[in-house]
Design a protein around this motif. Structure first.
Motif, PDB file in Angstrom:
ATOM      1  N   GLU A  59       0.817  -1.221   0.000  1.00  0.00           N
ATOM      2  CA  GLU A  59       0.000   0.000   0.000  1.00  0.00           C
ATOM      3  C   GLU A  59       0.848   1.267   0.000  1.00  0.00           C
ATOM      4  OE1 GLU A  59      -3.393   0.085  -0.177  1.00  0.00           O
ATOM      5  OE2 GLU A  59      -3.215  -2.073  -0.479  1.00  0.00           O
ATOM      6  N   GLY A  60       2.059   1.208   0.575  1.00  0.00           N
ATOM      7  CA  GLY A  60       2.917   2.382   0.621  1.00  0.00           C
ATOM      8  C   GLY A  60       3.890   2.343   1.778  1.00  0.00           C
ATOM      9  N   LEU A  61       4.411   3.508   2.123  1.00  0.00           N
ATOM     10  CA  LEU A  61       5.421   3.657   3.165  1.00  0.00           C
ATOM     11  C   LEU A  61       4.797   4.327   4.387  1.00  0.00           C
ATOM     12  CD1 LEU A  61       8.451   3.550   4.034  1.00  0.00           C
ATOM     13  CD2 LEU A  61       8.678   5.811   3.008  1.00  0.00           C
ATOM     14  N   GLU A  62       4.797   3.619   5.505  1.00  0.00           N
ATOM     15  CA  GLU A  62       4.255   4.159   6.746  1.00  0.00           C
ATOM     16  C   GLU A  62       5.412   4.633   7.625  1.00  0.00           C
ATOM     17  OE1 GLU A  62       1.304   2.901  10.421  1.00  0.00           O
ATOM     18  OE2 GLU A  62       1.764   1.437   8.863  1.00  0.00           O
ATOM     19  N   VAL A  63       5.329   5.879   8.090  1.00  0.00           N
ATOM     20  CA  VAL A  63       6.359   6.471   8.940  1.00  0.00           C
ATOM     21  C   VAL A  63       5.725   6.770  10.297  1.00  0.00           C
ATOM     22  CG1 VAL A  63       8.043   8.328   9.198  1.00  0.00           C
ATOM     23  CG2 VAL A  63       7.468   7.494   6.916  1.00  0.00           C
ATOM     24  N   GLU A  64       6.110   5.990  11.305  1.00  0.00           N
ATOM     25  CA  GLU A  64       5.611   6.200  12.665  1.00  0.00           C
ATOM     26  C   GLU A  64       6.686   6.928  13.454  1.00  0.00           C
ATOM     27  OE1 GLU A  64       4.103   2.666  14.550  1.00  0.00           O
ATOM     28  OE2 GLU A  64       3.534   1.848  12.591  1.00  0.00           O
ATOM     29  N   ARG A  65       6.305   8.072  14.047  1.00  0.00           N
ATOM     30  CA  ARG A  65       7.276   8.894  14.761  1.00  0.00           C
ATOM     31  C   ARG A  65       6.765   9.187  16.173  1.00  0.00           C
ATOM     32  NH1 ARG A  65       8.634  14.034  11.643  1.00  0.00           N
ATOM     33  NH2 ARG A  65       6.412  14.346  11.711  1.00  0.00           N
ATOM     34  N   PRO A  66       7.366   8.585  17.180  1.00  0.00           N
ATOM     35  CA  PRO A  66       6.961   8.912  18.545  1.00  0.00           C
ATOM     36  C   PRO A  66       7.324  10.366  18.869  1.00  0.00           C
ATOM     37  CG  PRO A  66       8.808   7.373  18.551  1.00  0.00           C
ATOM     38  CD  PRO A  66       8.410   7.592  17.129  1.00  0.00           C
ATOM     39  N   GLY A  67       6.376  11.101  19.406  1.00  0.00           N
ATOM     40  CA  GLY A  67       6.626  12.490  19.744  1.00  0.00           C
ATOM     41  C   GLY A  67       6.408  13.455  18.590  1.00  0.00           C
ATOM     42  N   ALA A  68       6.077  12.955  17.418  1.00  0.00           N
ATOM     43  CA  ALA A  68       5.800  13.797  16.249  1.00  0.00           C
ATOM     44  C   ALA A  68       4.677  13.123  15.462  1.00  0.00           C
ATOM     45  CB  ALA A  68       7.046  13.946  15.390  1.00  0.00           C
ATOM     46  N   SER A  69       4.108  13.847  14.513  1.00  0.00           N
ATOM     47  CA  SER A  69       2.975  13.297  13.769  1.00  0.00           C
ATOM     48  C   SER A  69       3.445  12.247  12.753  1.00  0.00           C
ATOM     49  CB  SER A  69       2.206  14.418  13.063  1.00  0.00           C
ATOM     50  OG  SER A  69       3.078  15.154  12.239  1.00  0.00           O
ATOM     51  N   ASP A  70       2.730  11.131  12.740  1.00  0.00           N
ATOM     52  CA  ASP A  70       3.005  10.055  11.786  1.00  0.00           C
ATOM     53  C   ASP A  70       2.477  10.472  10.414  1.00  0.00           C
ATOM     54  OD1 ASP A  70       3.789   8.724  14.059  1.00  0.00           O
ATOM     55  OD2 ASP A  70       1.989   7.487  14.190  1.00  0.00           O
ATOM     56  N   PHE A  71       3.015   9.857   9.375  1.00  0.00           N
ATOM     57  CA  PHE A  71       2.465  10.086   8.040  1.00  0.00           C
ATOM     58  C   PHE A  71       2.628   8.836   7.198  1.00  0.00           C
ATOM     59  CE2 PHE A  71       6.789  11.725   7.819  1.00  0.00           C
ATOM     60  CZ  PHE A  71       7.264  11.294   6.590  1.00  0.00           C
ATOM     61  N   PHE A  72       1.899   8.819   6.091  1.00  0.00           N
ATOM     62  CA  PHE A  72       1.869   7.672   5.201  1.00  0.00           C
ATOM     63  C   PHE A  72       2.058   8.166   3.774  1.00  0.00           C
ATOM     64  CE2 PHE A  72      -0.502   4.644   2.540  1.00  0.00           C
ATOM     65  CZ  PHE A  72       0.131   3.463   2.898  1.00  0.00           C
ATOM     66  N   VAL A  73       2.895   7.470   3.019  1.00  0.00           N
ATOM     67  CA  VAL A  73       3.118   7.801   1.608  1.00  0.00           C
ATOM     68  C   VAL A  73       2.555   6.649   0.782  1.00  0.00           C
ATOM     69  CG1 VAL A  73       4.813   8.366  -0.156  1.00  0.00           C
ATOM     70  CG2 VAL A  73       5.238   9.027   2.225  1.00  0.00           C
ATOM     71  N   PRO A  74       1.428   6.867   0.095  1.00  0.00           N
ATOM     72  CA  PRO A  74       0.865   5.799  -0.738  1.00  0.00           C
ATOM     73  C   PRO A  74       1.832   5.398  -1.853  1.00  0.00           C
ATOM     74  CG  PRO A  74      -0.678   7.636  -0.509  1.00  0.00           C
ATOM     75  CD  PRO A  74       0.628   8.079   0.065  1.00  0.00           C
ATOM     76  N   THR A  75       1.737   4.169  -2.291  1.00  0.00           N
ATOM     77  CA  THR A  75       2.622   3.665  -3.344  1.00  0.00           C
ATOM     78  C   THR A  75       2.551   4.534  -4.593  1.00  0.00           C
ATOM     79  OG1 THR A  75       2.320   1.422  -2.506  1.00  0.00           O
ATOM     80  CG2 THR A  75       3.193   1.627  -4.723  1.00  0.00           C
ATOM     81  N   ALA A  76       1.365   5.029  -4.935  1.00  0.00           N
ATOM     82  CA  ALA A  76       1.203   5.862  -6.129  1.00  0.00           C
ATOM     83  C   ALA A  76       1.952   7.187  -6.002  1.00  0.00           C
ATOM     84  CB  ALA A  76      -0.278   6.121  -6.385  1.00  0.00           C
ATOM     85  N   ALA A  77       2.230   7.642  -4.784  1.00  0.00           N
ATOM     86  CA  ALA A  77       2.917   8.923  -4.577  1.00  0.00           C
ATOM     87  C   ALA A  77       4.439   8.764  -4.537  1.00  0.00           C
ATOM     88  CB  ALA A  77       2.440   9.570  -3.279  1.00  0.00           C
ATOM     89  N   LEU A  78       4.937   7.540  -4.391  1.00  0.00           N
ATOM     90  CA  LEU A  78       6.383   7.317  -4.347  1.00  0.00           C
ATOM     91  C   LEU A  78       6.997   7.573  -5.716  1.00  0.00           C
ATOM     92  CD1 LEU A  78       6.465   4.054  -2.194  1.00  0.00           C
ATOM     93  CD2 LEU A  78       7.308   6.305  -1.514  1.00  0.00           C
ATOM     94  N   ARG A  79       8.116   8.305  -5.743  1.00  0.00           N
ATOM     95  CA  ARG A  79       8.771   8.640  -7.013  1.00  0.00           C
ATOM     96  C   ARG A  79      10.186   8.082  -7.136  1.00  0.00           C
ATOM     97  NH1 ARG A  79       4.207   9.369  -7.880  1.00  0.00           N
ATOM     98  NH2 ARG A  79       3.229  11.297  -8.568  1.00  0.00           N
ATOM     99  N   GLY A  80      10.834   7.747  -6.019  1.00  0.00           N
ATOM    100  CA  GLY A  80      12.182   7.207  -6.105  1.00  0.00           C
ATOM    101  C   GLY A  80      12.853   7.153  -4.748  1.00  0.00           C
ATOM    102  N   ALA A  81      13.959   6.441  -4.707  1.00  0.00           N
ATOM    103  CA  ALA A  81      14.760   6.339  -3.484  1.00  0.00           C
ATOM    104  C   ALA A  81      16.223   6.315  -3.886  1.00  0.00           C
ATOM    105  CB  ALA A  81      14.397   5.080  -2.708  1.00  0.00           C
ATOM    106  N   ARG A  82      17.050   6.892  -3.026  1.00  0.00           N
ATOM    107  CA  ARG A  82      18.486   6.929  -3.306  1.00  0.00           C
ATOM    108  C   ARG A  82      19.246   7.050  -1.997  1.00  0.00           C
ATOM    109  NH1 ARG A  82      16.678  12.121  -3.944  1.00  0.00           N
ATOM    110  NH2 ARG A  82      17.941  13.759  -2.997  1.00  0.00           N
ATOM    111  N   LEU A  83      20.541   6.776  -2.079  1.00  0.00           N
ATOM    112  CA  LEU A  83      21.433   7.023  -0.959  1.00  0.00           C
ATOM    113  C   LEU A  83      22.077   8.377  -1.187  1.00  0.00           C
ATOM    114  CD1 LEU A  83      23.149   3.544  -0.562  1.00  0.00           C
ATOM    115  CD2 LEU A  83      21.236   4.482   0.729  1.00  0.00           C
ATOM    116  N   ASP A  84      22.164   9.172  -0.142  1.00  0.00           N
ATOM    117  CA  ASP A  84      22.724  10.513  -0.269  1.00  0.00           C
ATOM    118  C   ASP A  84      23.536  10.812   0.974  1.00  0.00           C
ATOM    119  OD1 ASP A  84      23.212  13.045  -1.344  1.00  0.00           O
ATOM    120  OD2 ASP A  84      21.123  13.307  -1.958  1.00  0.00           O
TER     121      ASP A  84
END
Length: 186
Positions: free
Chosen positions: A106-131
């Motif tokens: 379904e996508g990328l779920e980011v759970e952050r204790p002490g901050a607001s969680d968010f979710f990136v649906p698969t359709a919204a993902l554009r790329g990943a890289r090491l930087d």
């Protein structure tokens, strides 16, 4: 001729510390530090106002399916894609925190204790890289996992660092393969 020995005329030594001047400098320094922090806070709020047109990131759906990958580490913030110093602060995306990442179909779920969680649906993902860096954090080459995704009509880079840096390559490969499969299905 006999040598002349001069003795101190005063029985008391001179004051070494001018306490009123020292207290004045200390108060002035504290006021200066308070001013700098206040200006930094106002700048952060101003940046959030400028980015108020950015929609809030979606929350995770009830059922996301089985996890393809999971990672524990740190979330270092989000920037405008391709501009590693243009921090996004709207909707709490600029807040650094611990993070638990879970990648599902379904996508990328980011759970952050002490901050607001968010979710990136698969359709919204554009790329990943090491930087090596994102606003506020610079590491050695390849020390940061950067995920590019779309929020509304704006592309965003979000930076993560795993507790085990060896996981980054697997994440990049899996995310990019998943994105390519999704684009091919469209």
């Amino acid at each position: 001729m006999t040598p002349v020995i001069l003795l101190a005329a005063a029985k008391k030594s001179a004051d070494v510390t001018n306490w009123p001047a020292r207290i004045g400098w200390l108060v002035g320094l504290l006021l200066f530090i308070a001013l700098v922090y206040w200006l930094m806070r106002e700048g952060w709020k101003w940046r959030g106002t400028l980015q108020s047109d950015l929609p809030a990131p979606p929350g995770a759906p009830e059922e996301t399916g089985p996890a393809r990958l999971s990672m524990s580490g740190r979330y270092h913030g989000s920037t405008t894609a391709g501009q590693w110093l243009d921090r996004i602060v709207a909707h709490g995306l600029g807040t650094r925190s611990r993070a638990e990442l879970t990648l599902t179909d379904e996508g990328l779920e980011v759970e952050r204790p002490g901050a607001s969680d968010f979710f990136v649906p698969t359709a919204a993902l554009r790329g990943a890289r090491l930087d090596k860096g994102i606003a506020g954090k610079v590491l050695t080459e390849g020390g940061l996992l950067v995920v590019t995704w779309a929020l509304g009509d704006k592309l965003i880079d979000s930076g993560f660092r795993s507790d085990h840096a060896a996981e980054h390559t697997e994440w990049v490969d899996t995310l990019n393969h998943m994105i390519n499969d999704t684009e091919g299905a469209r």
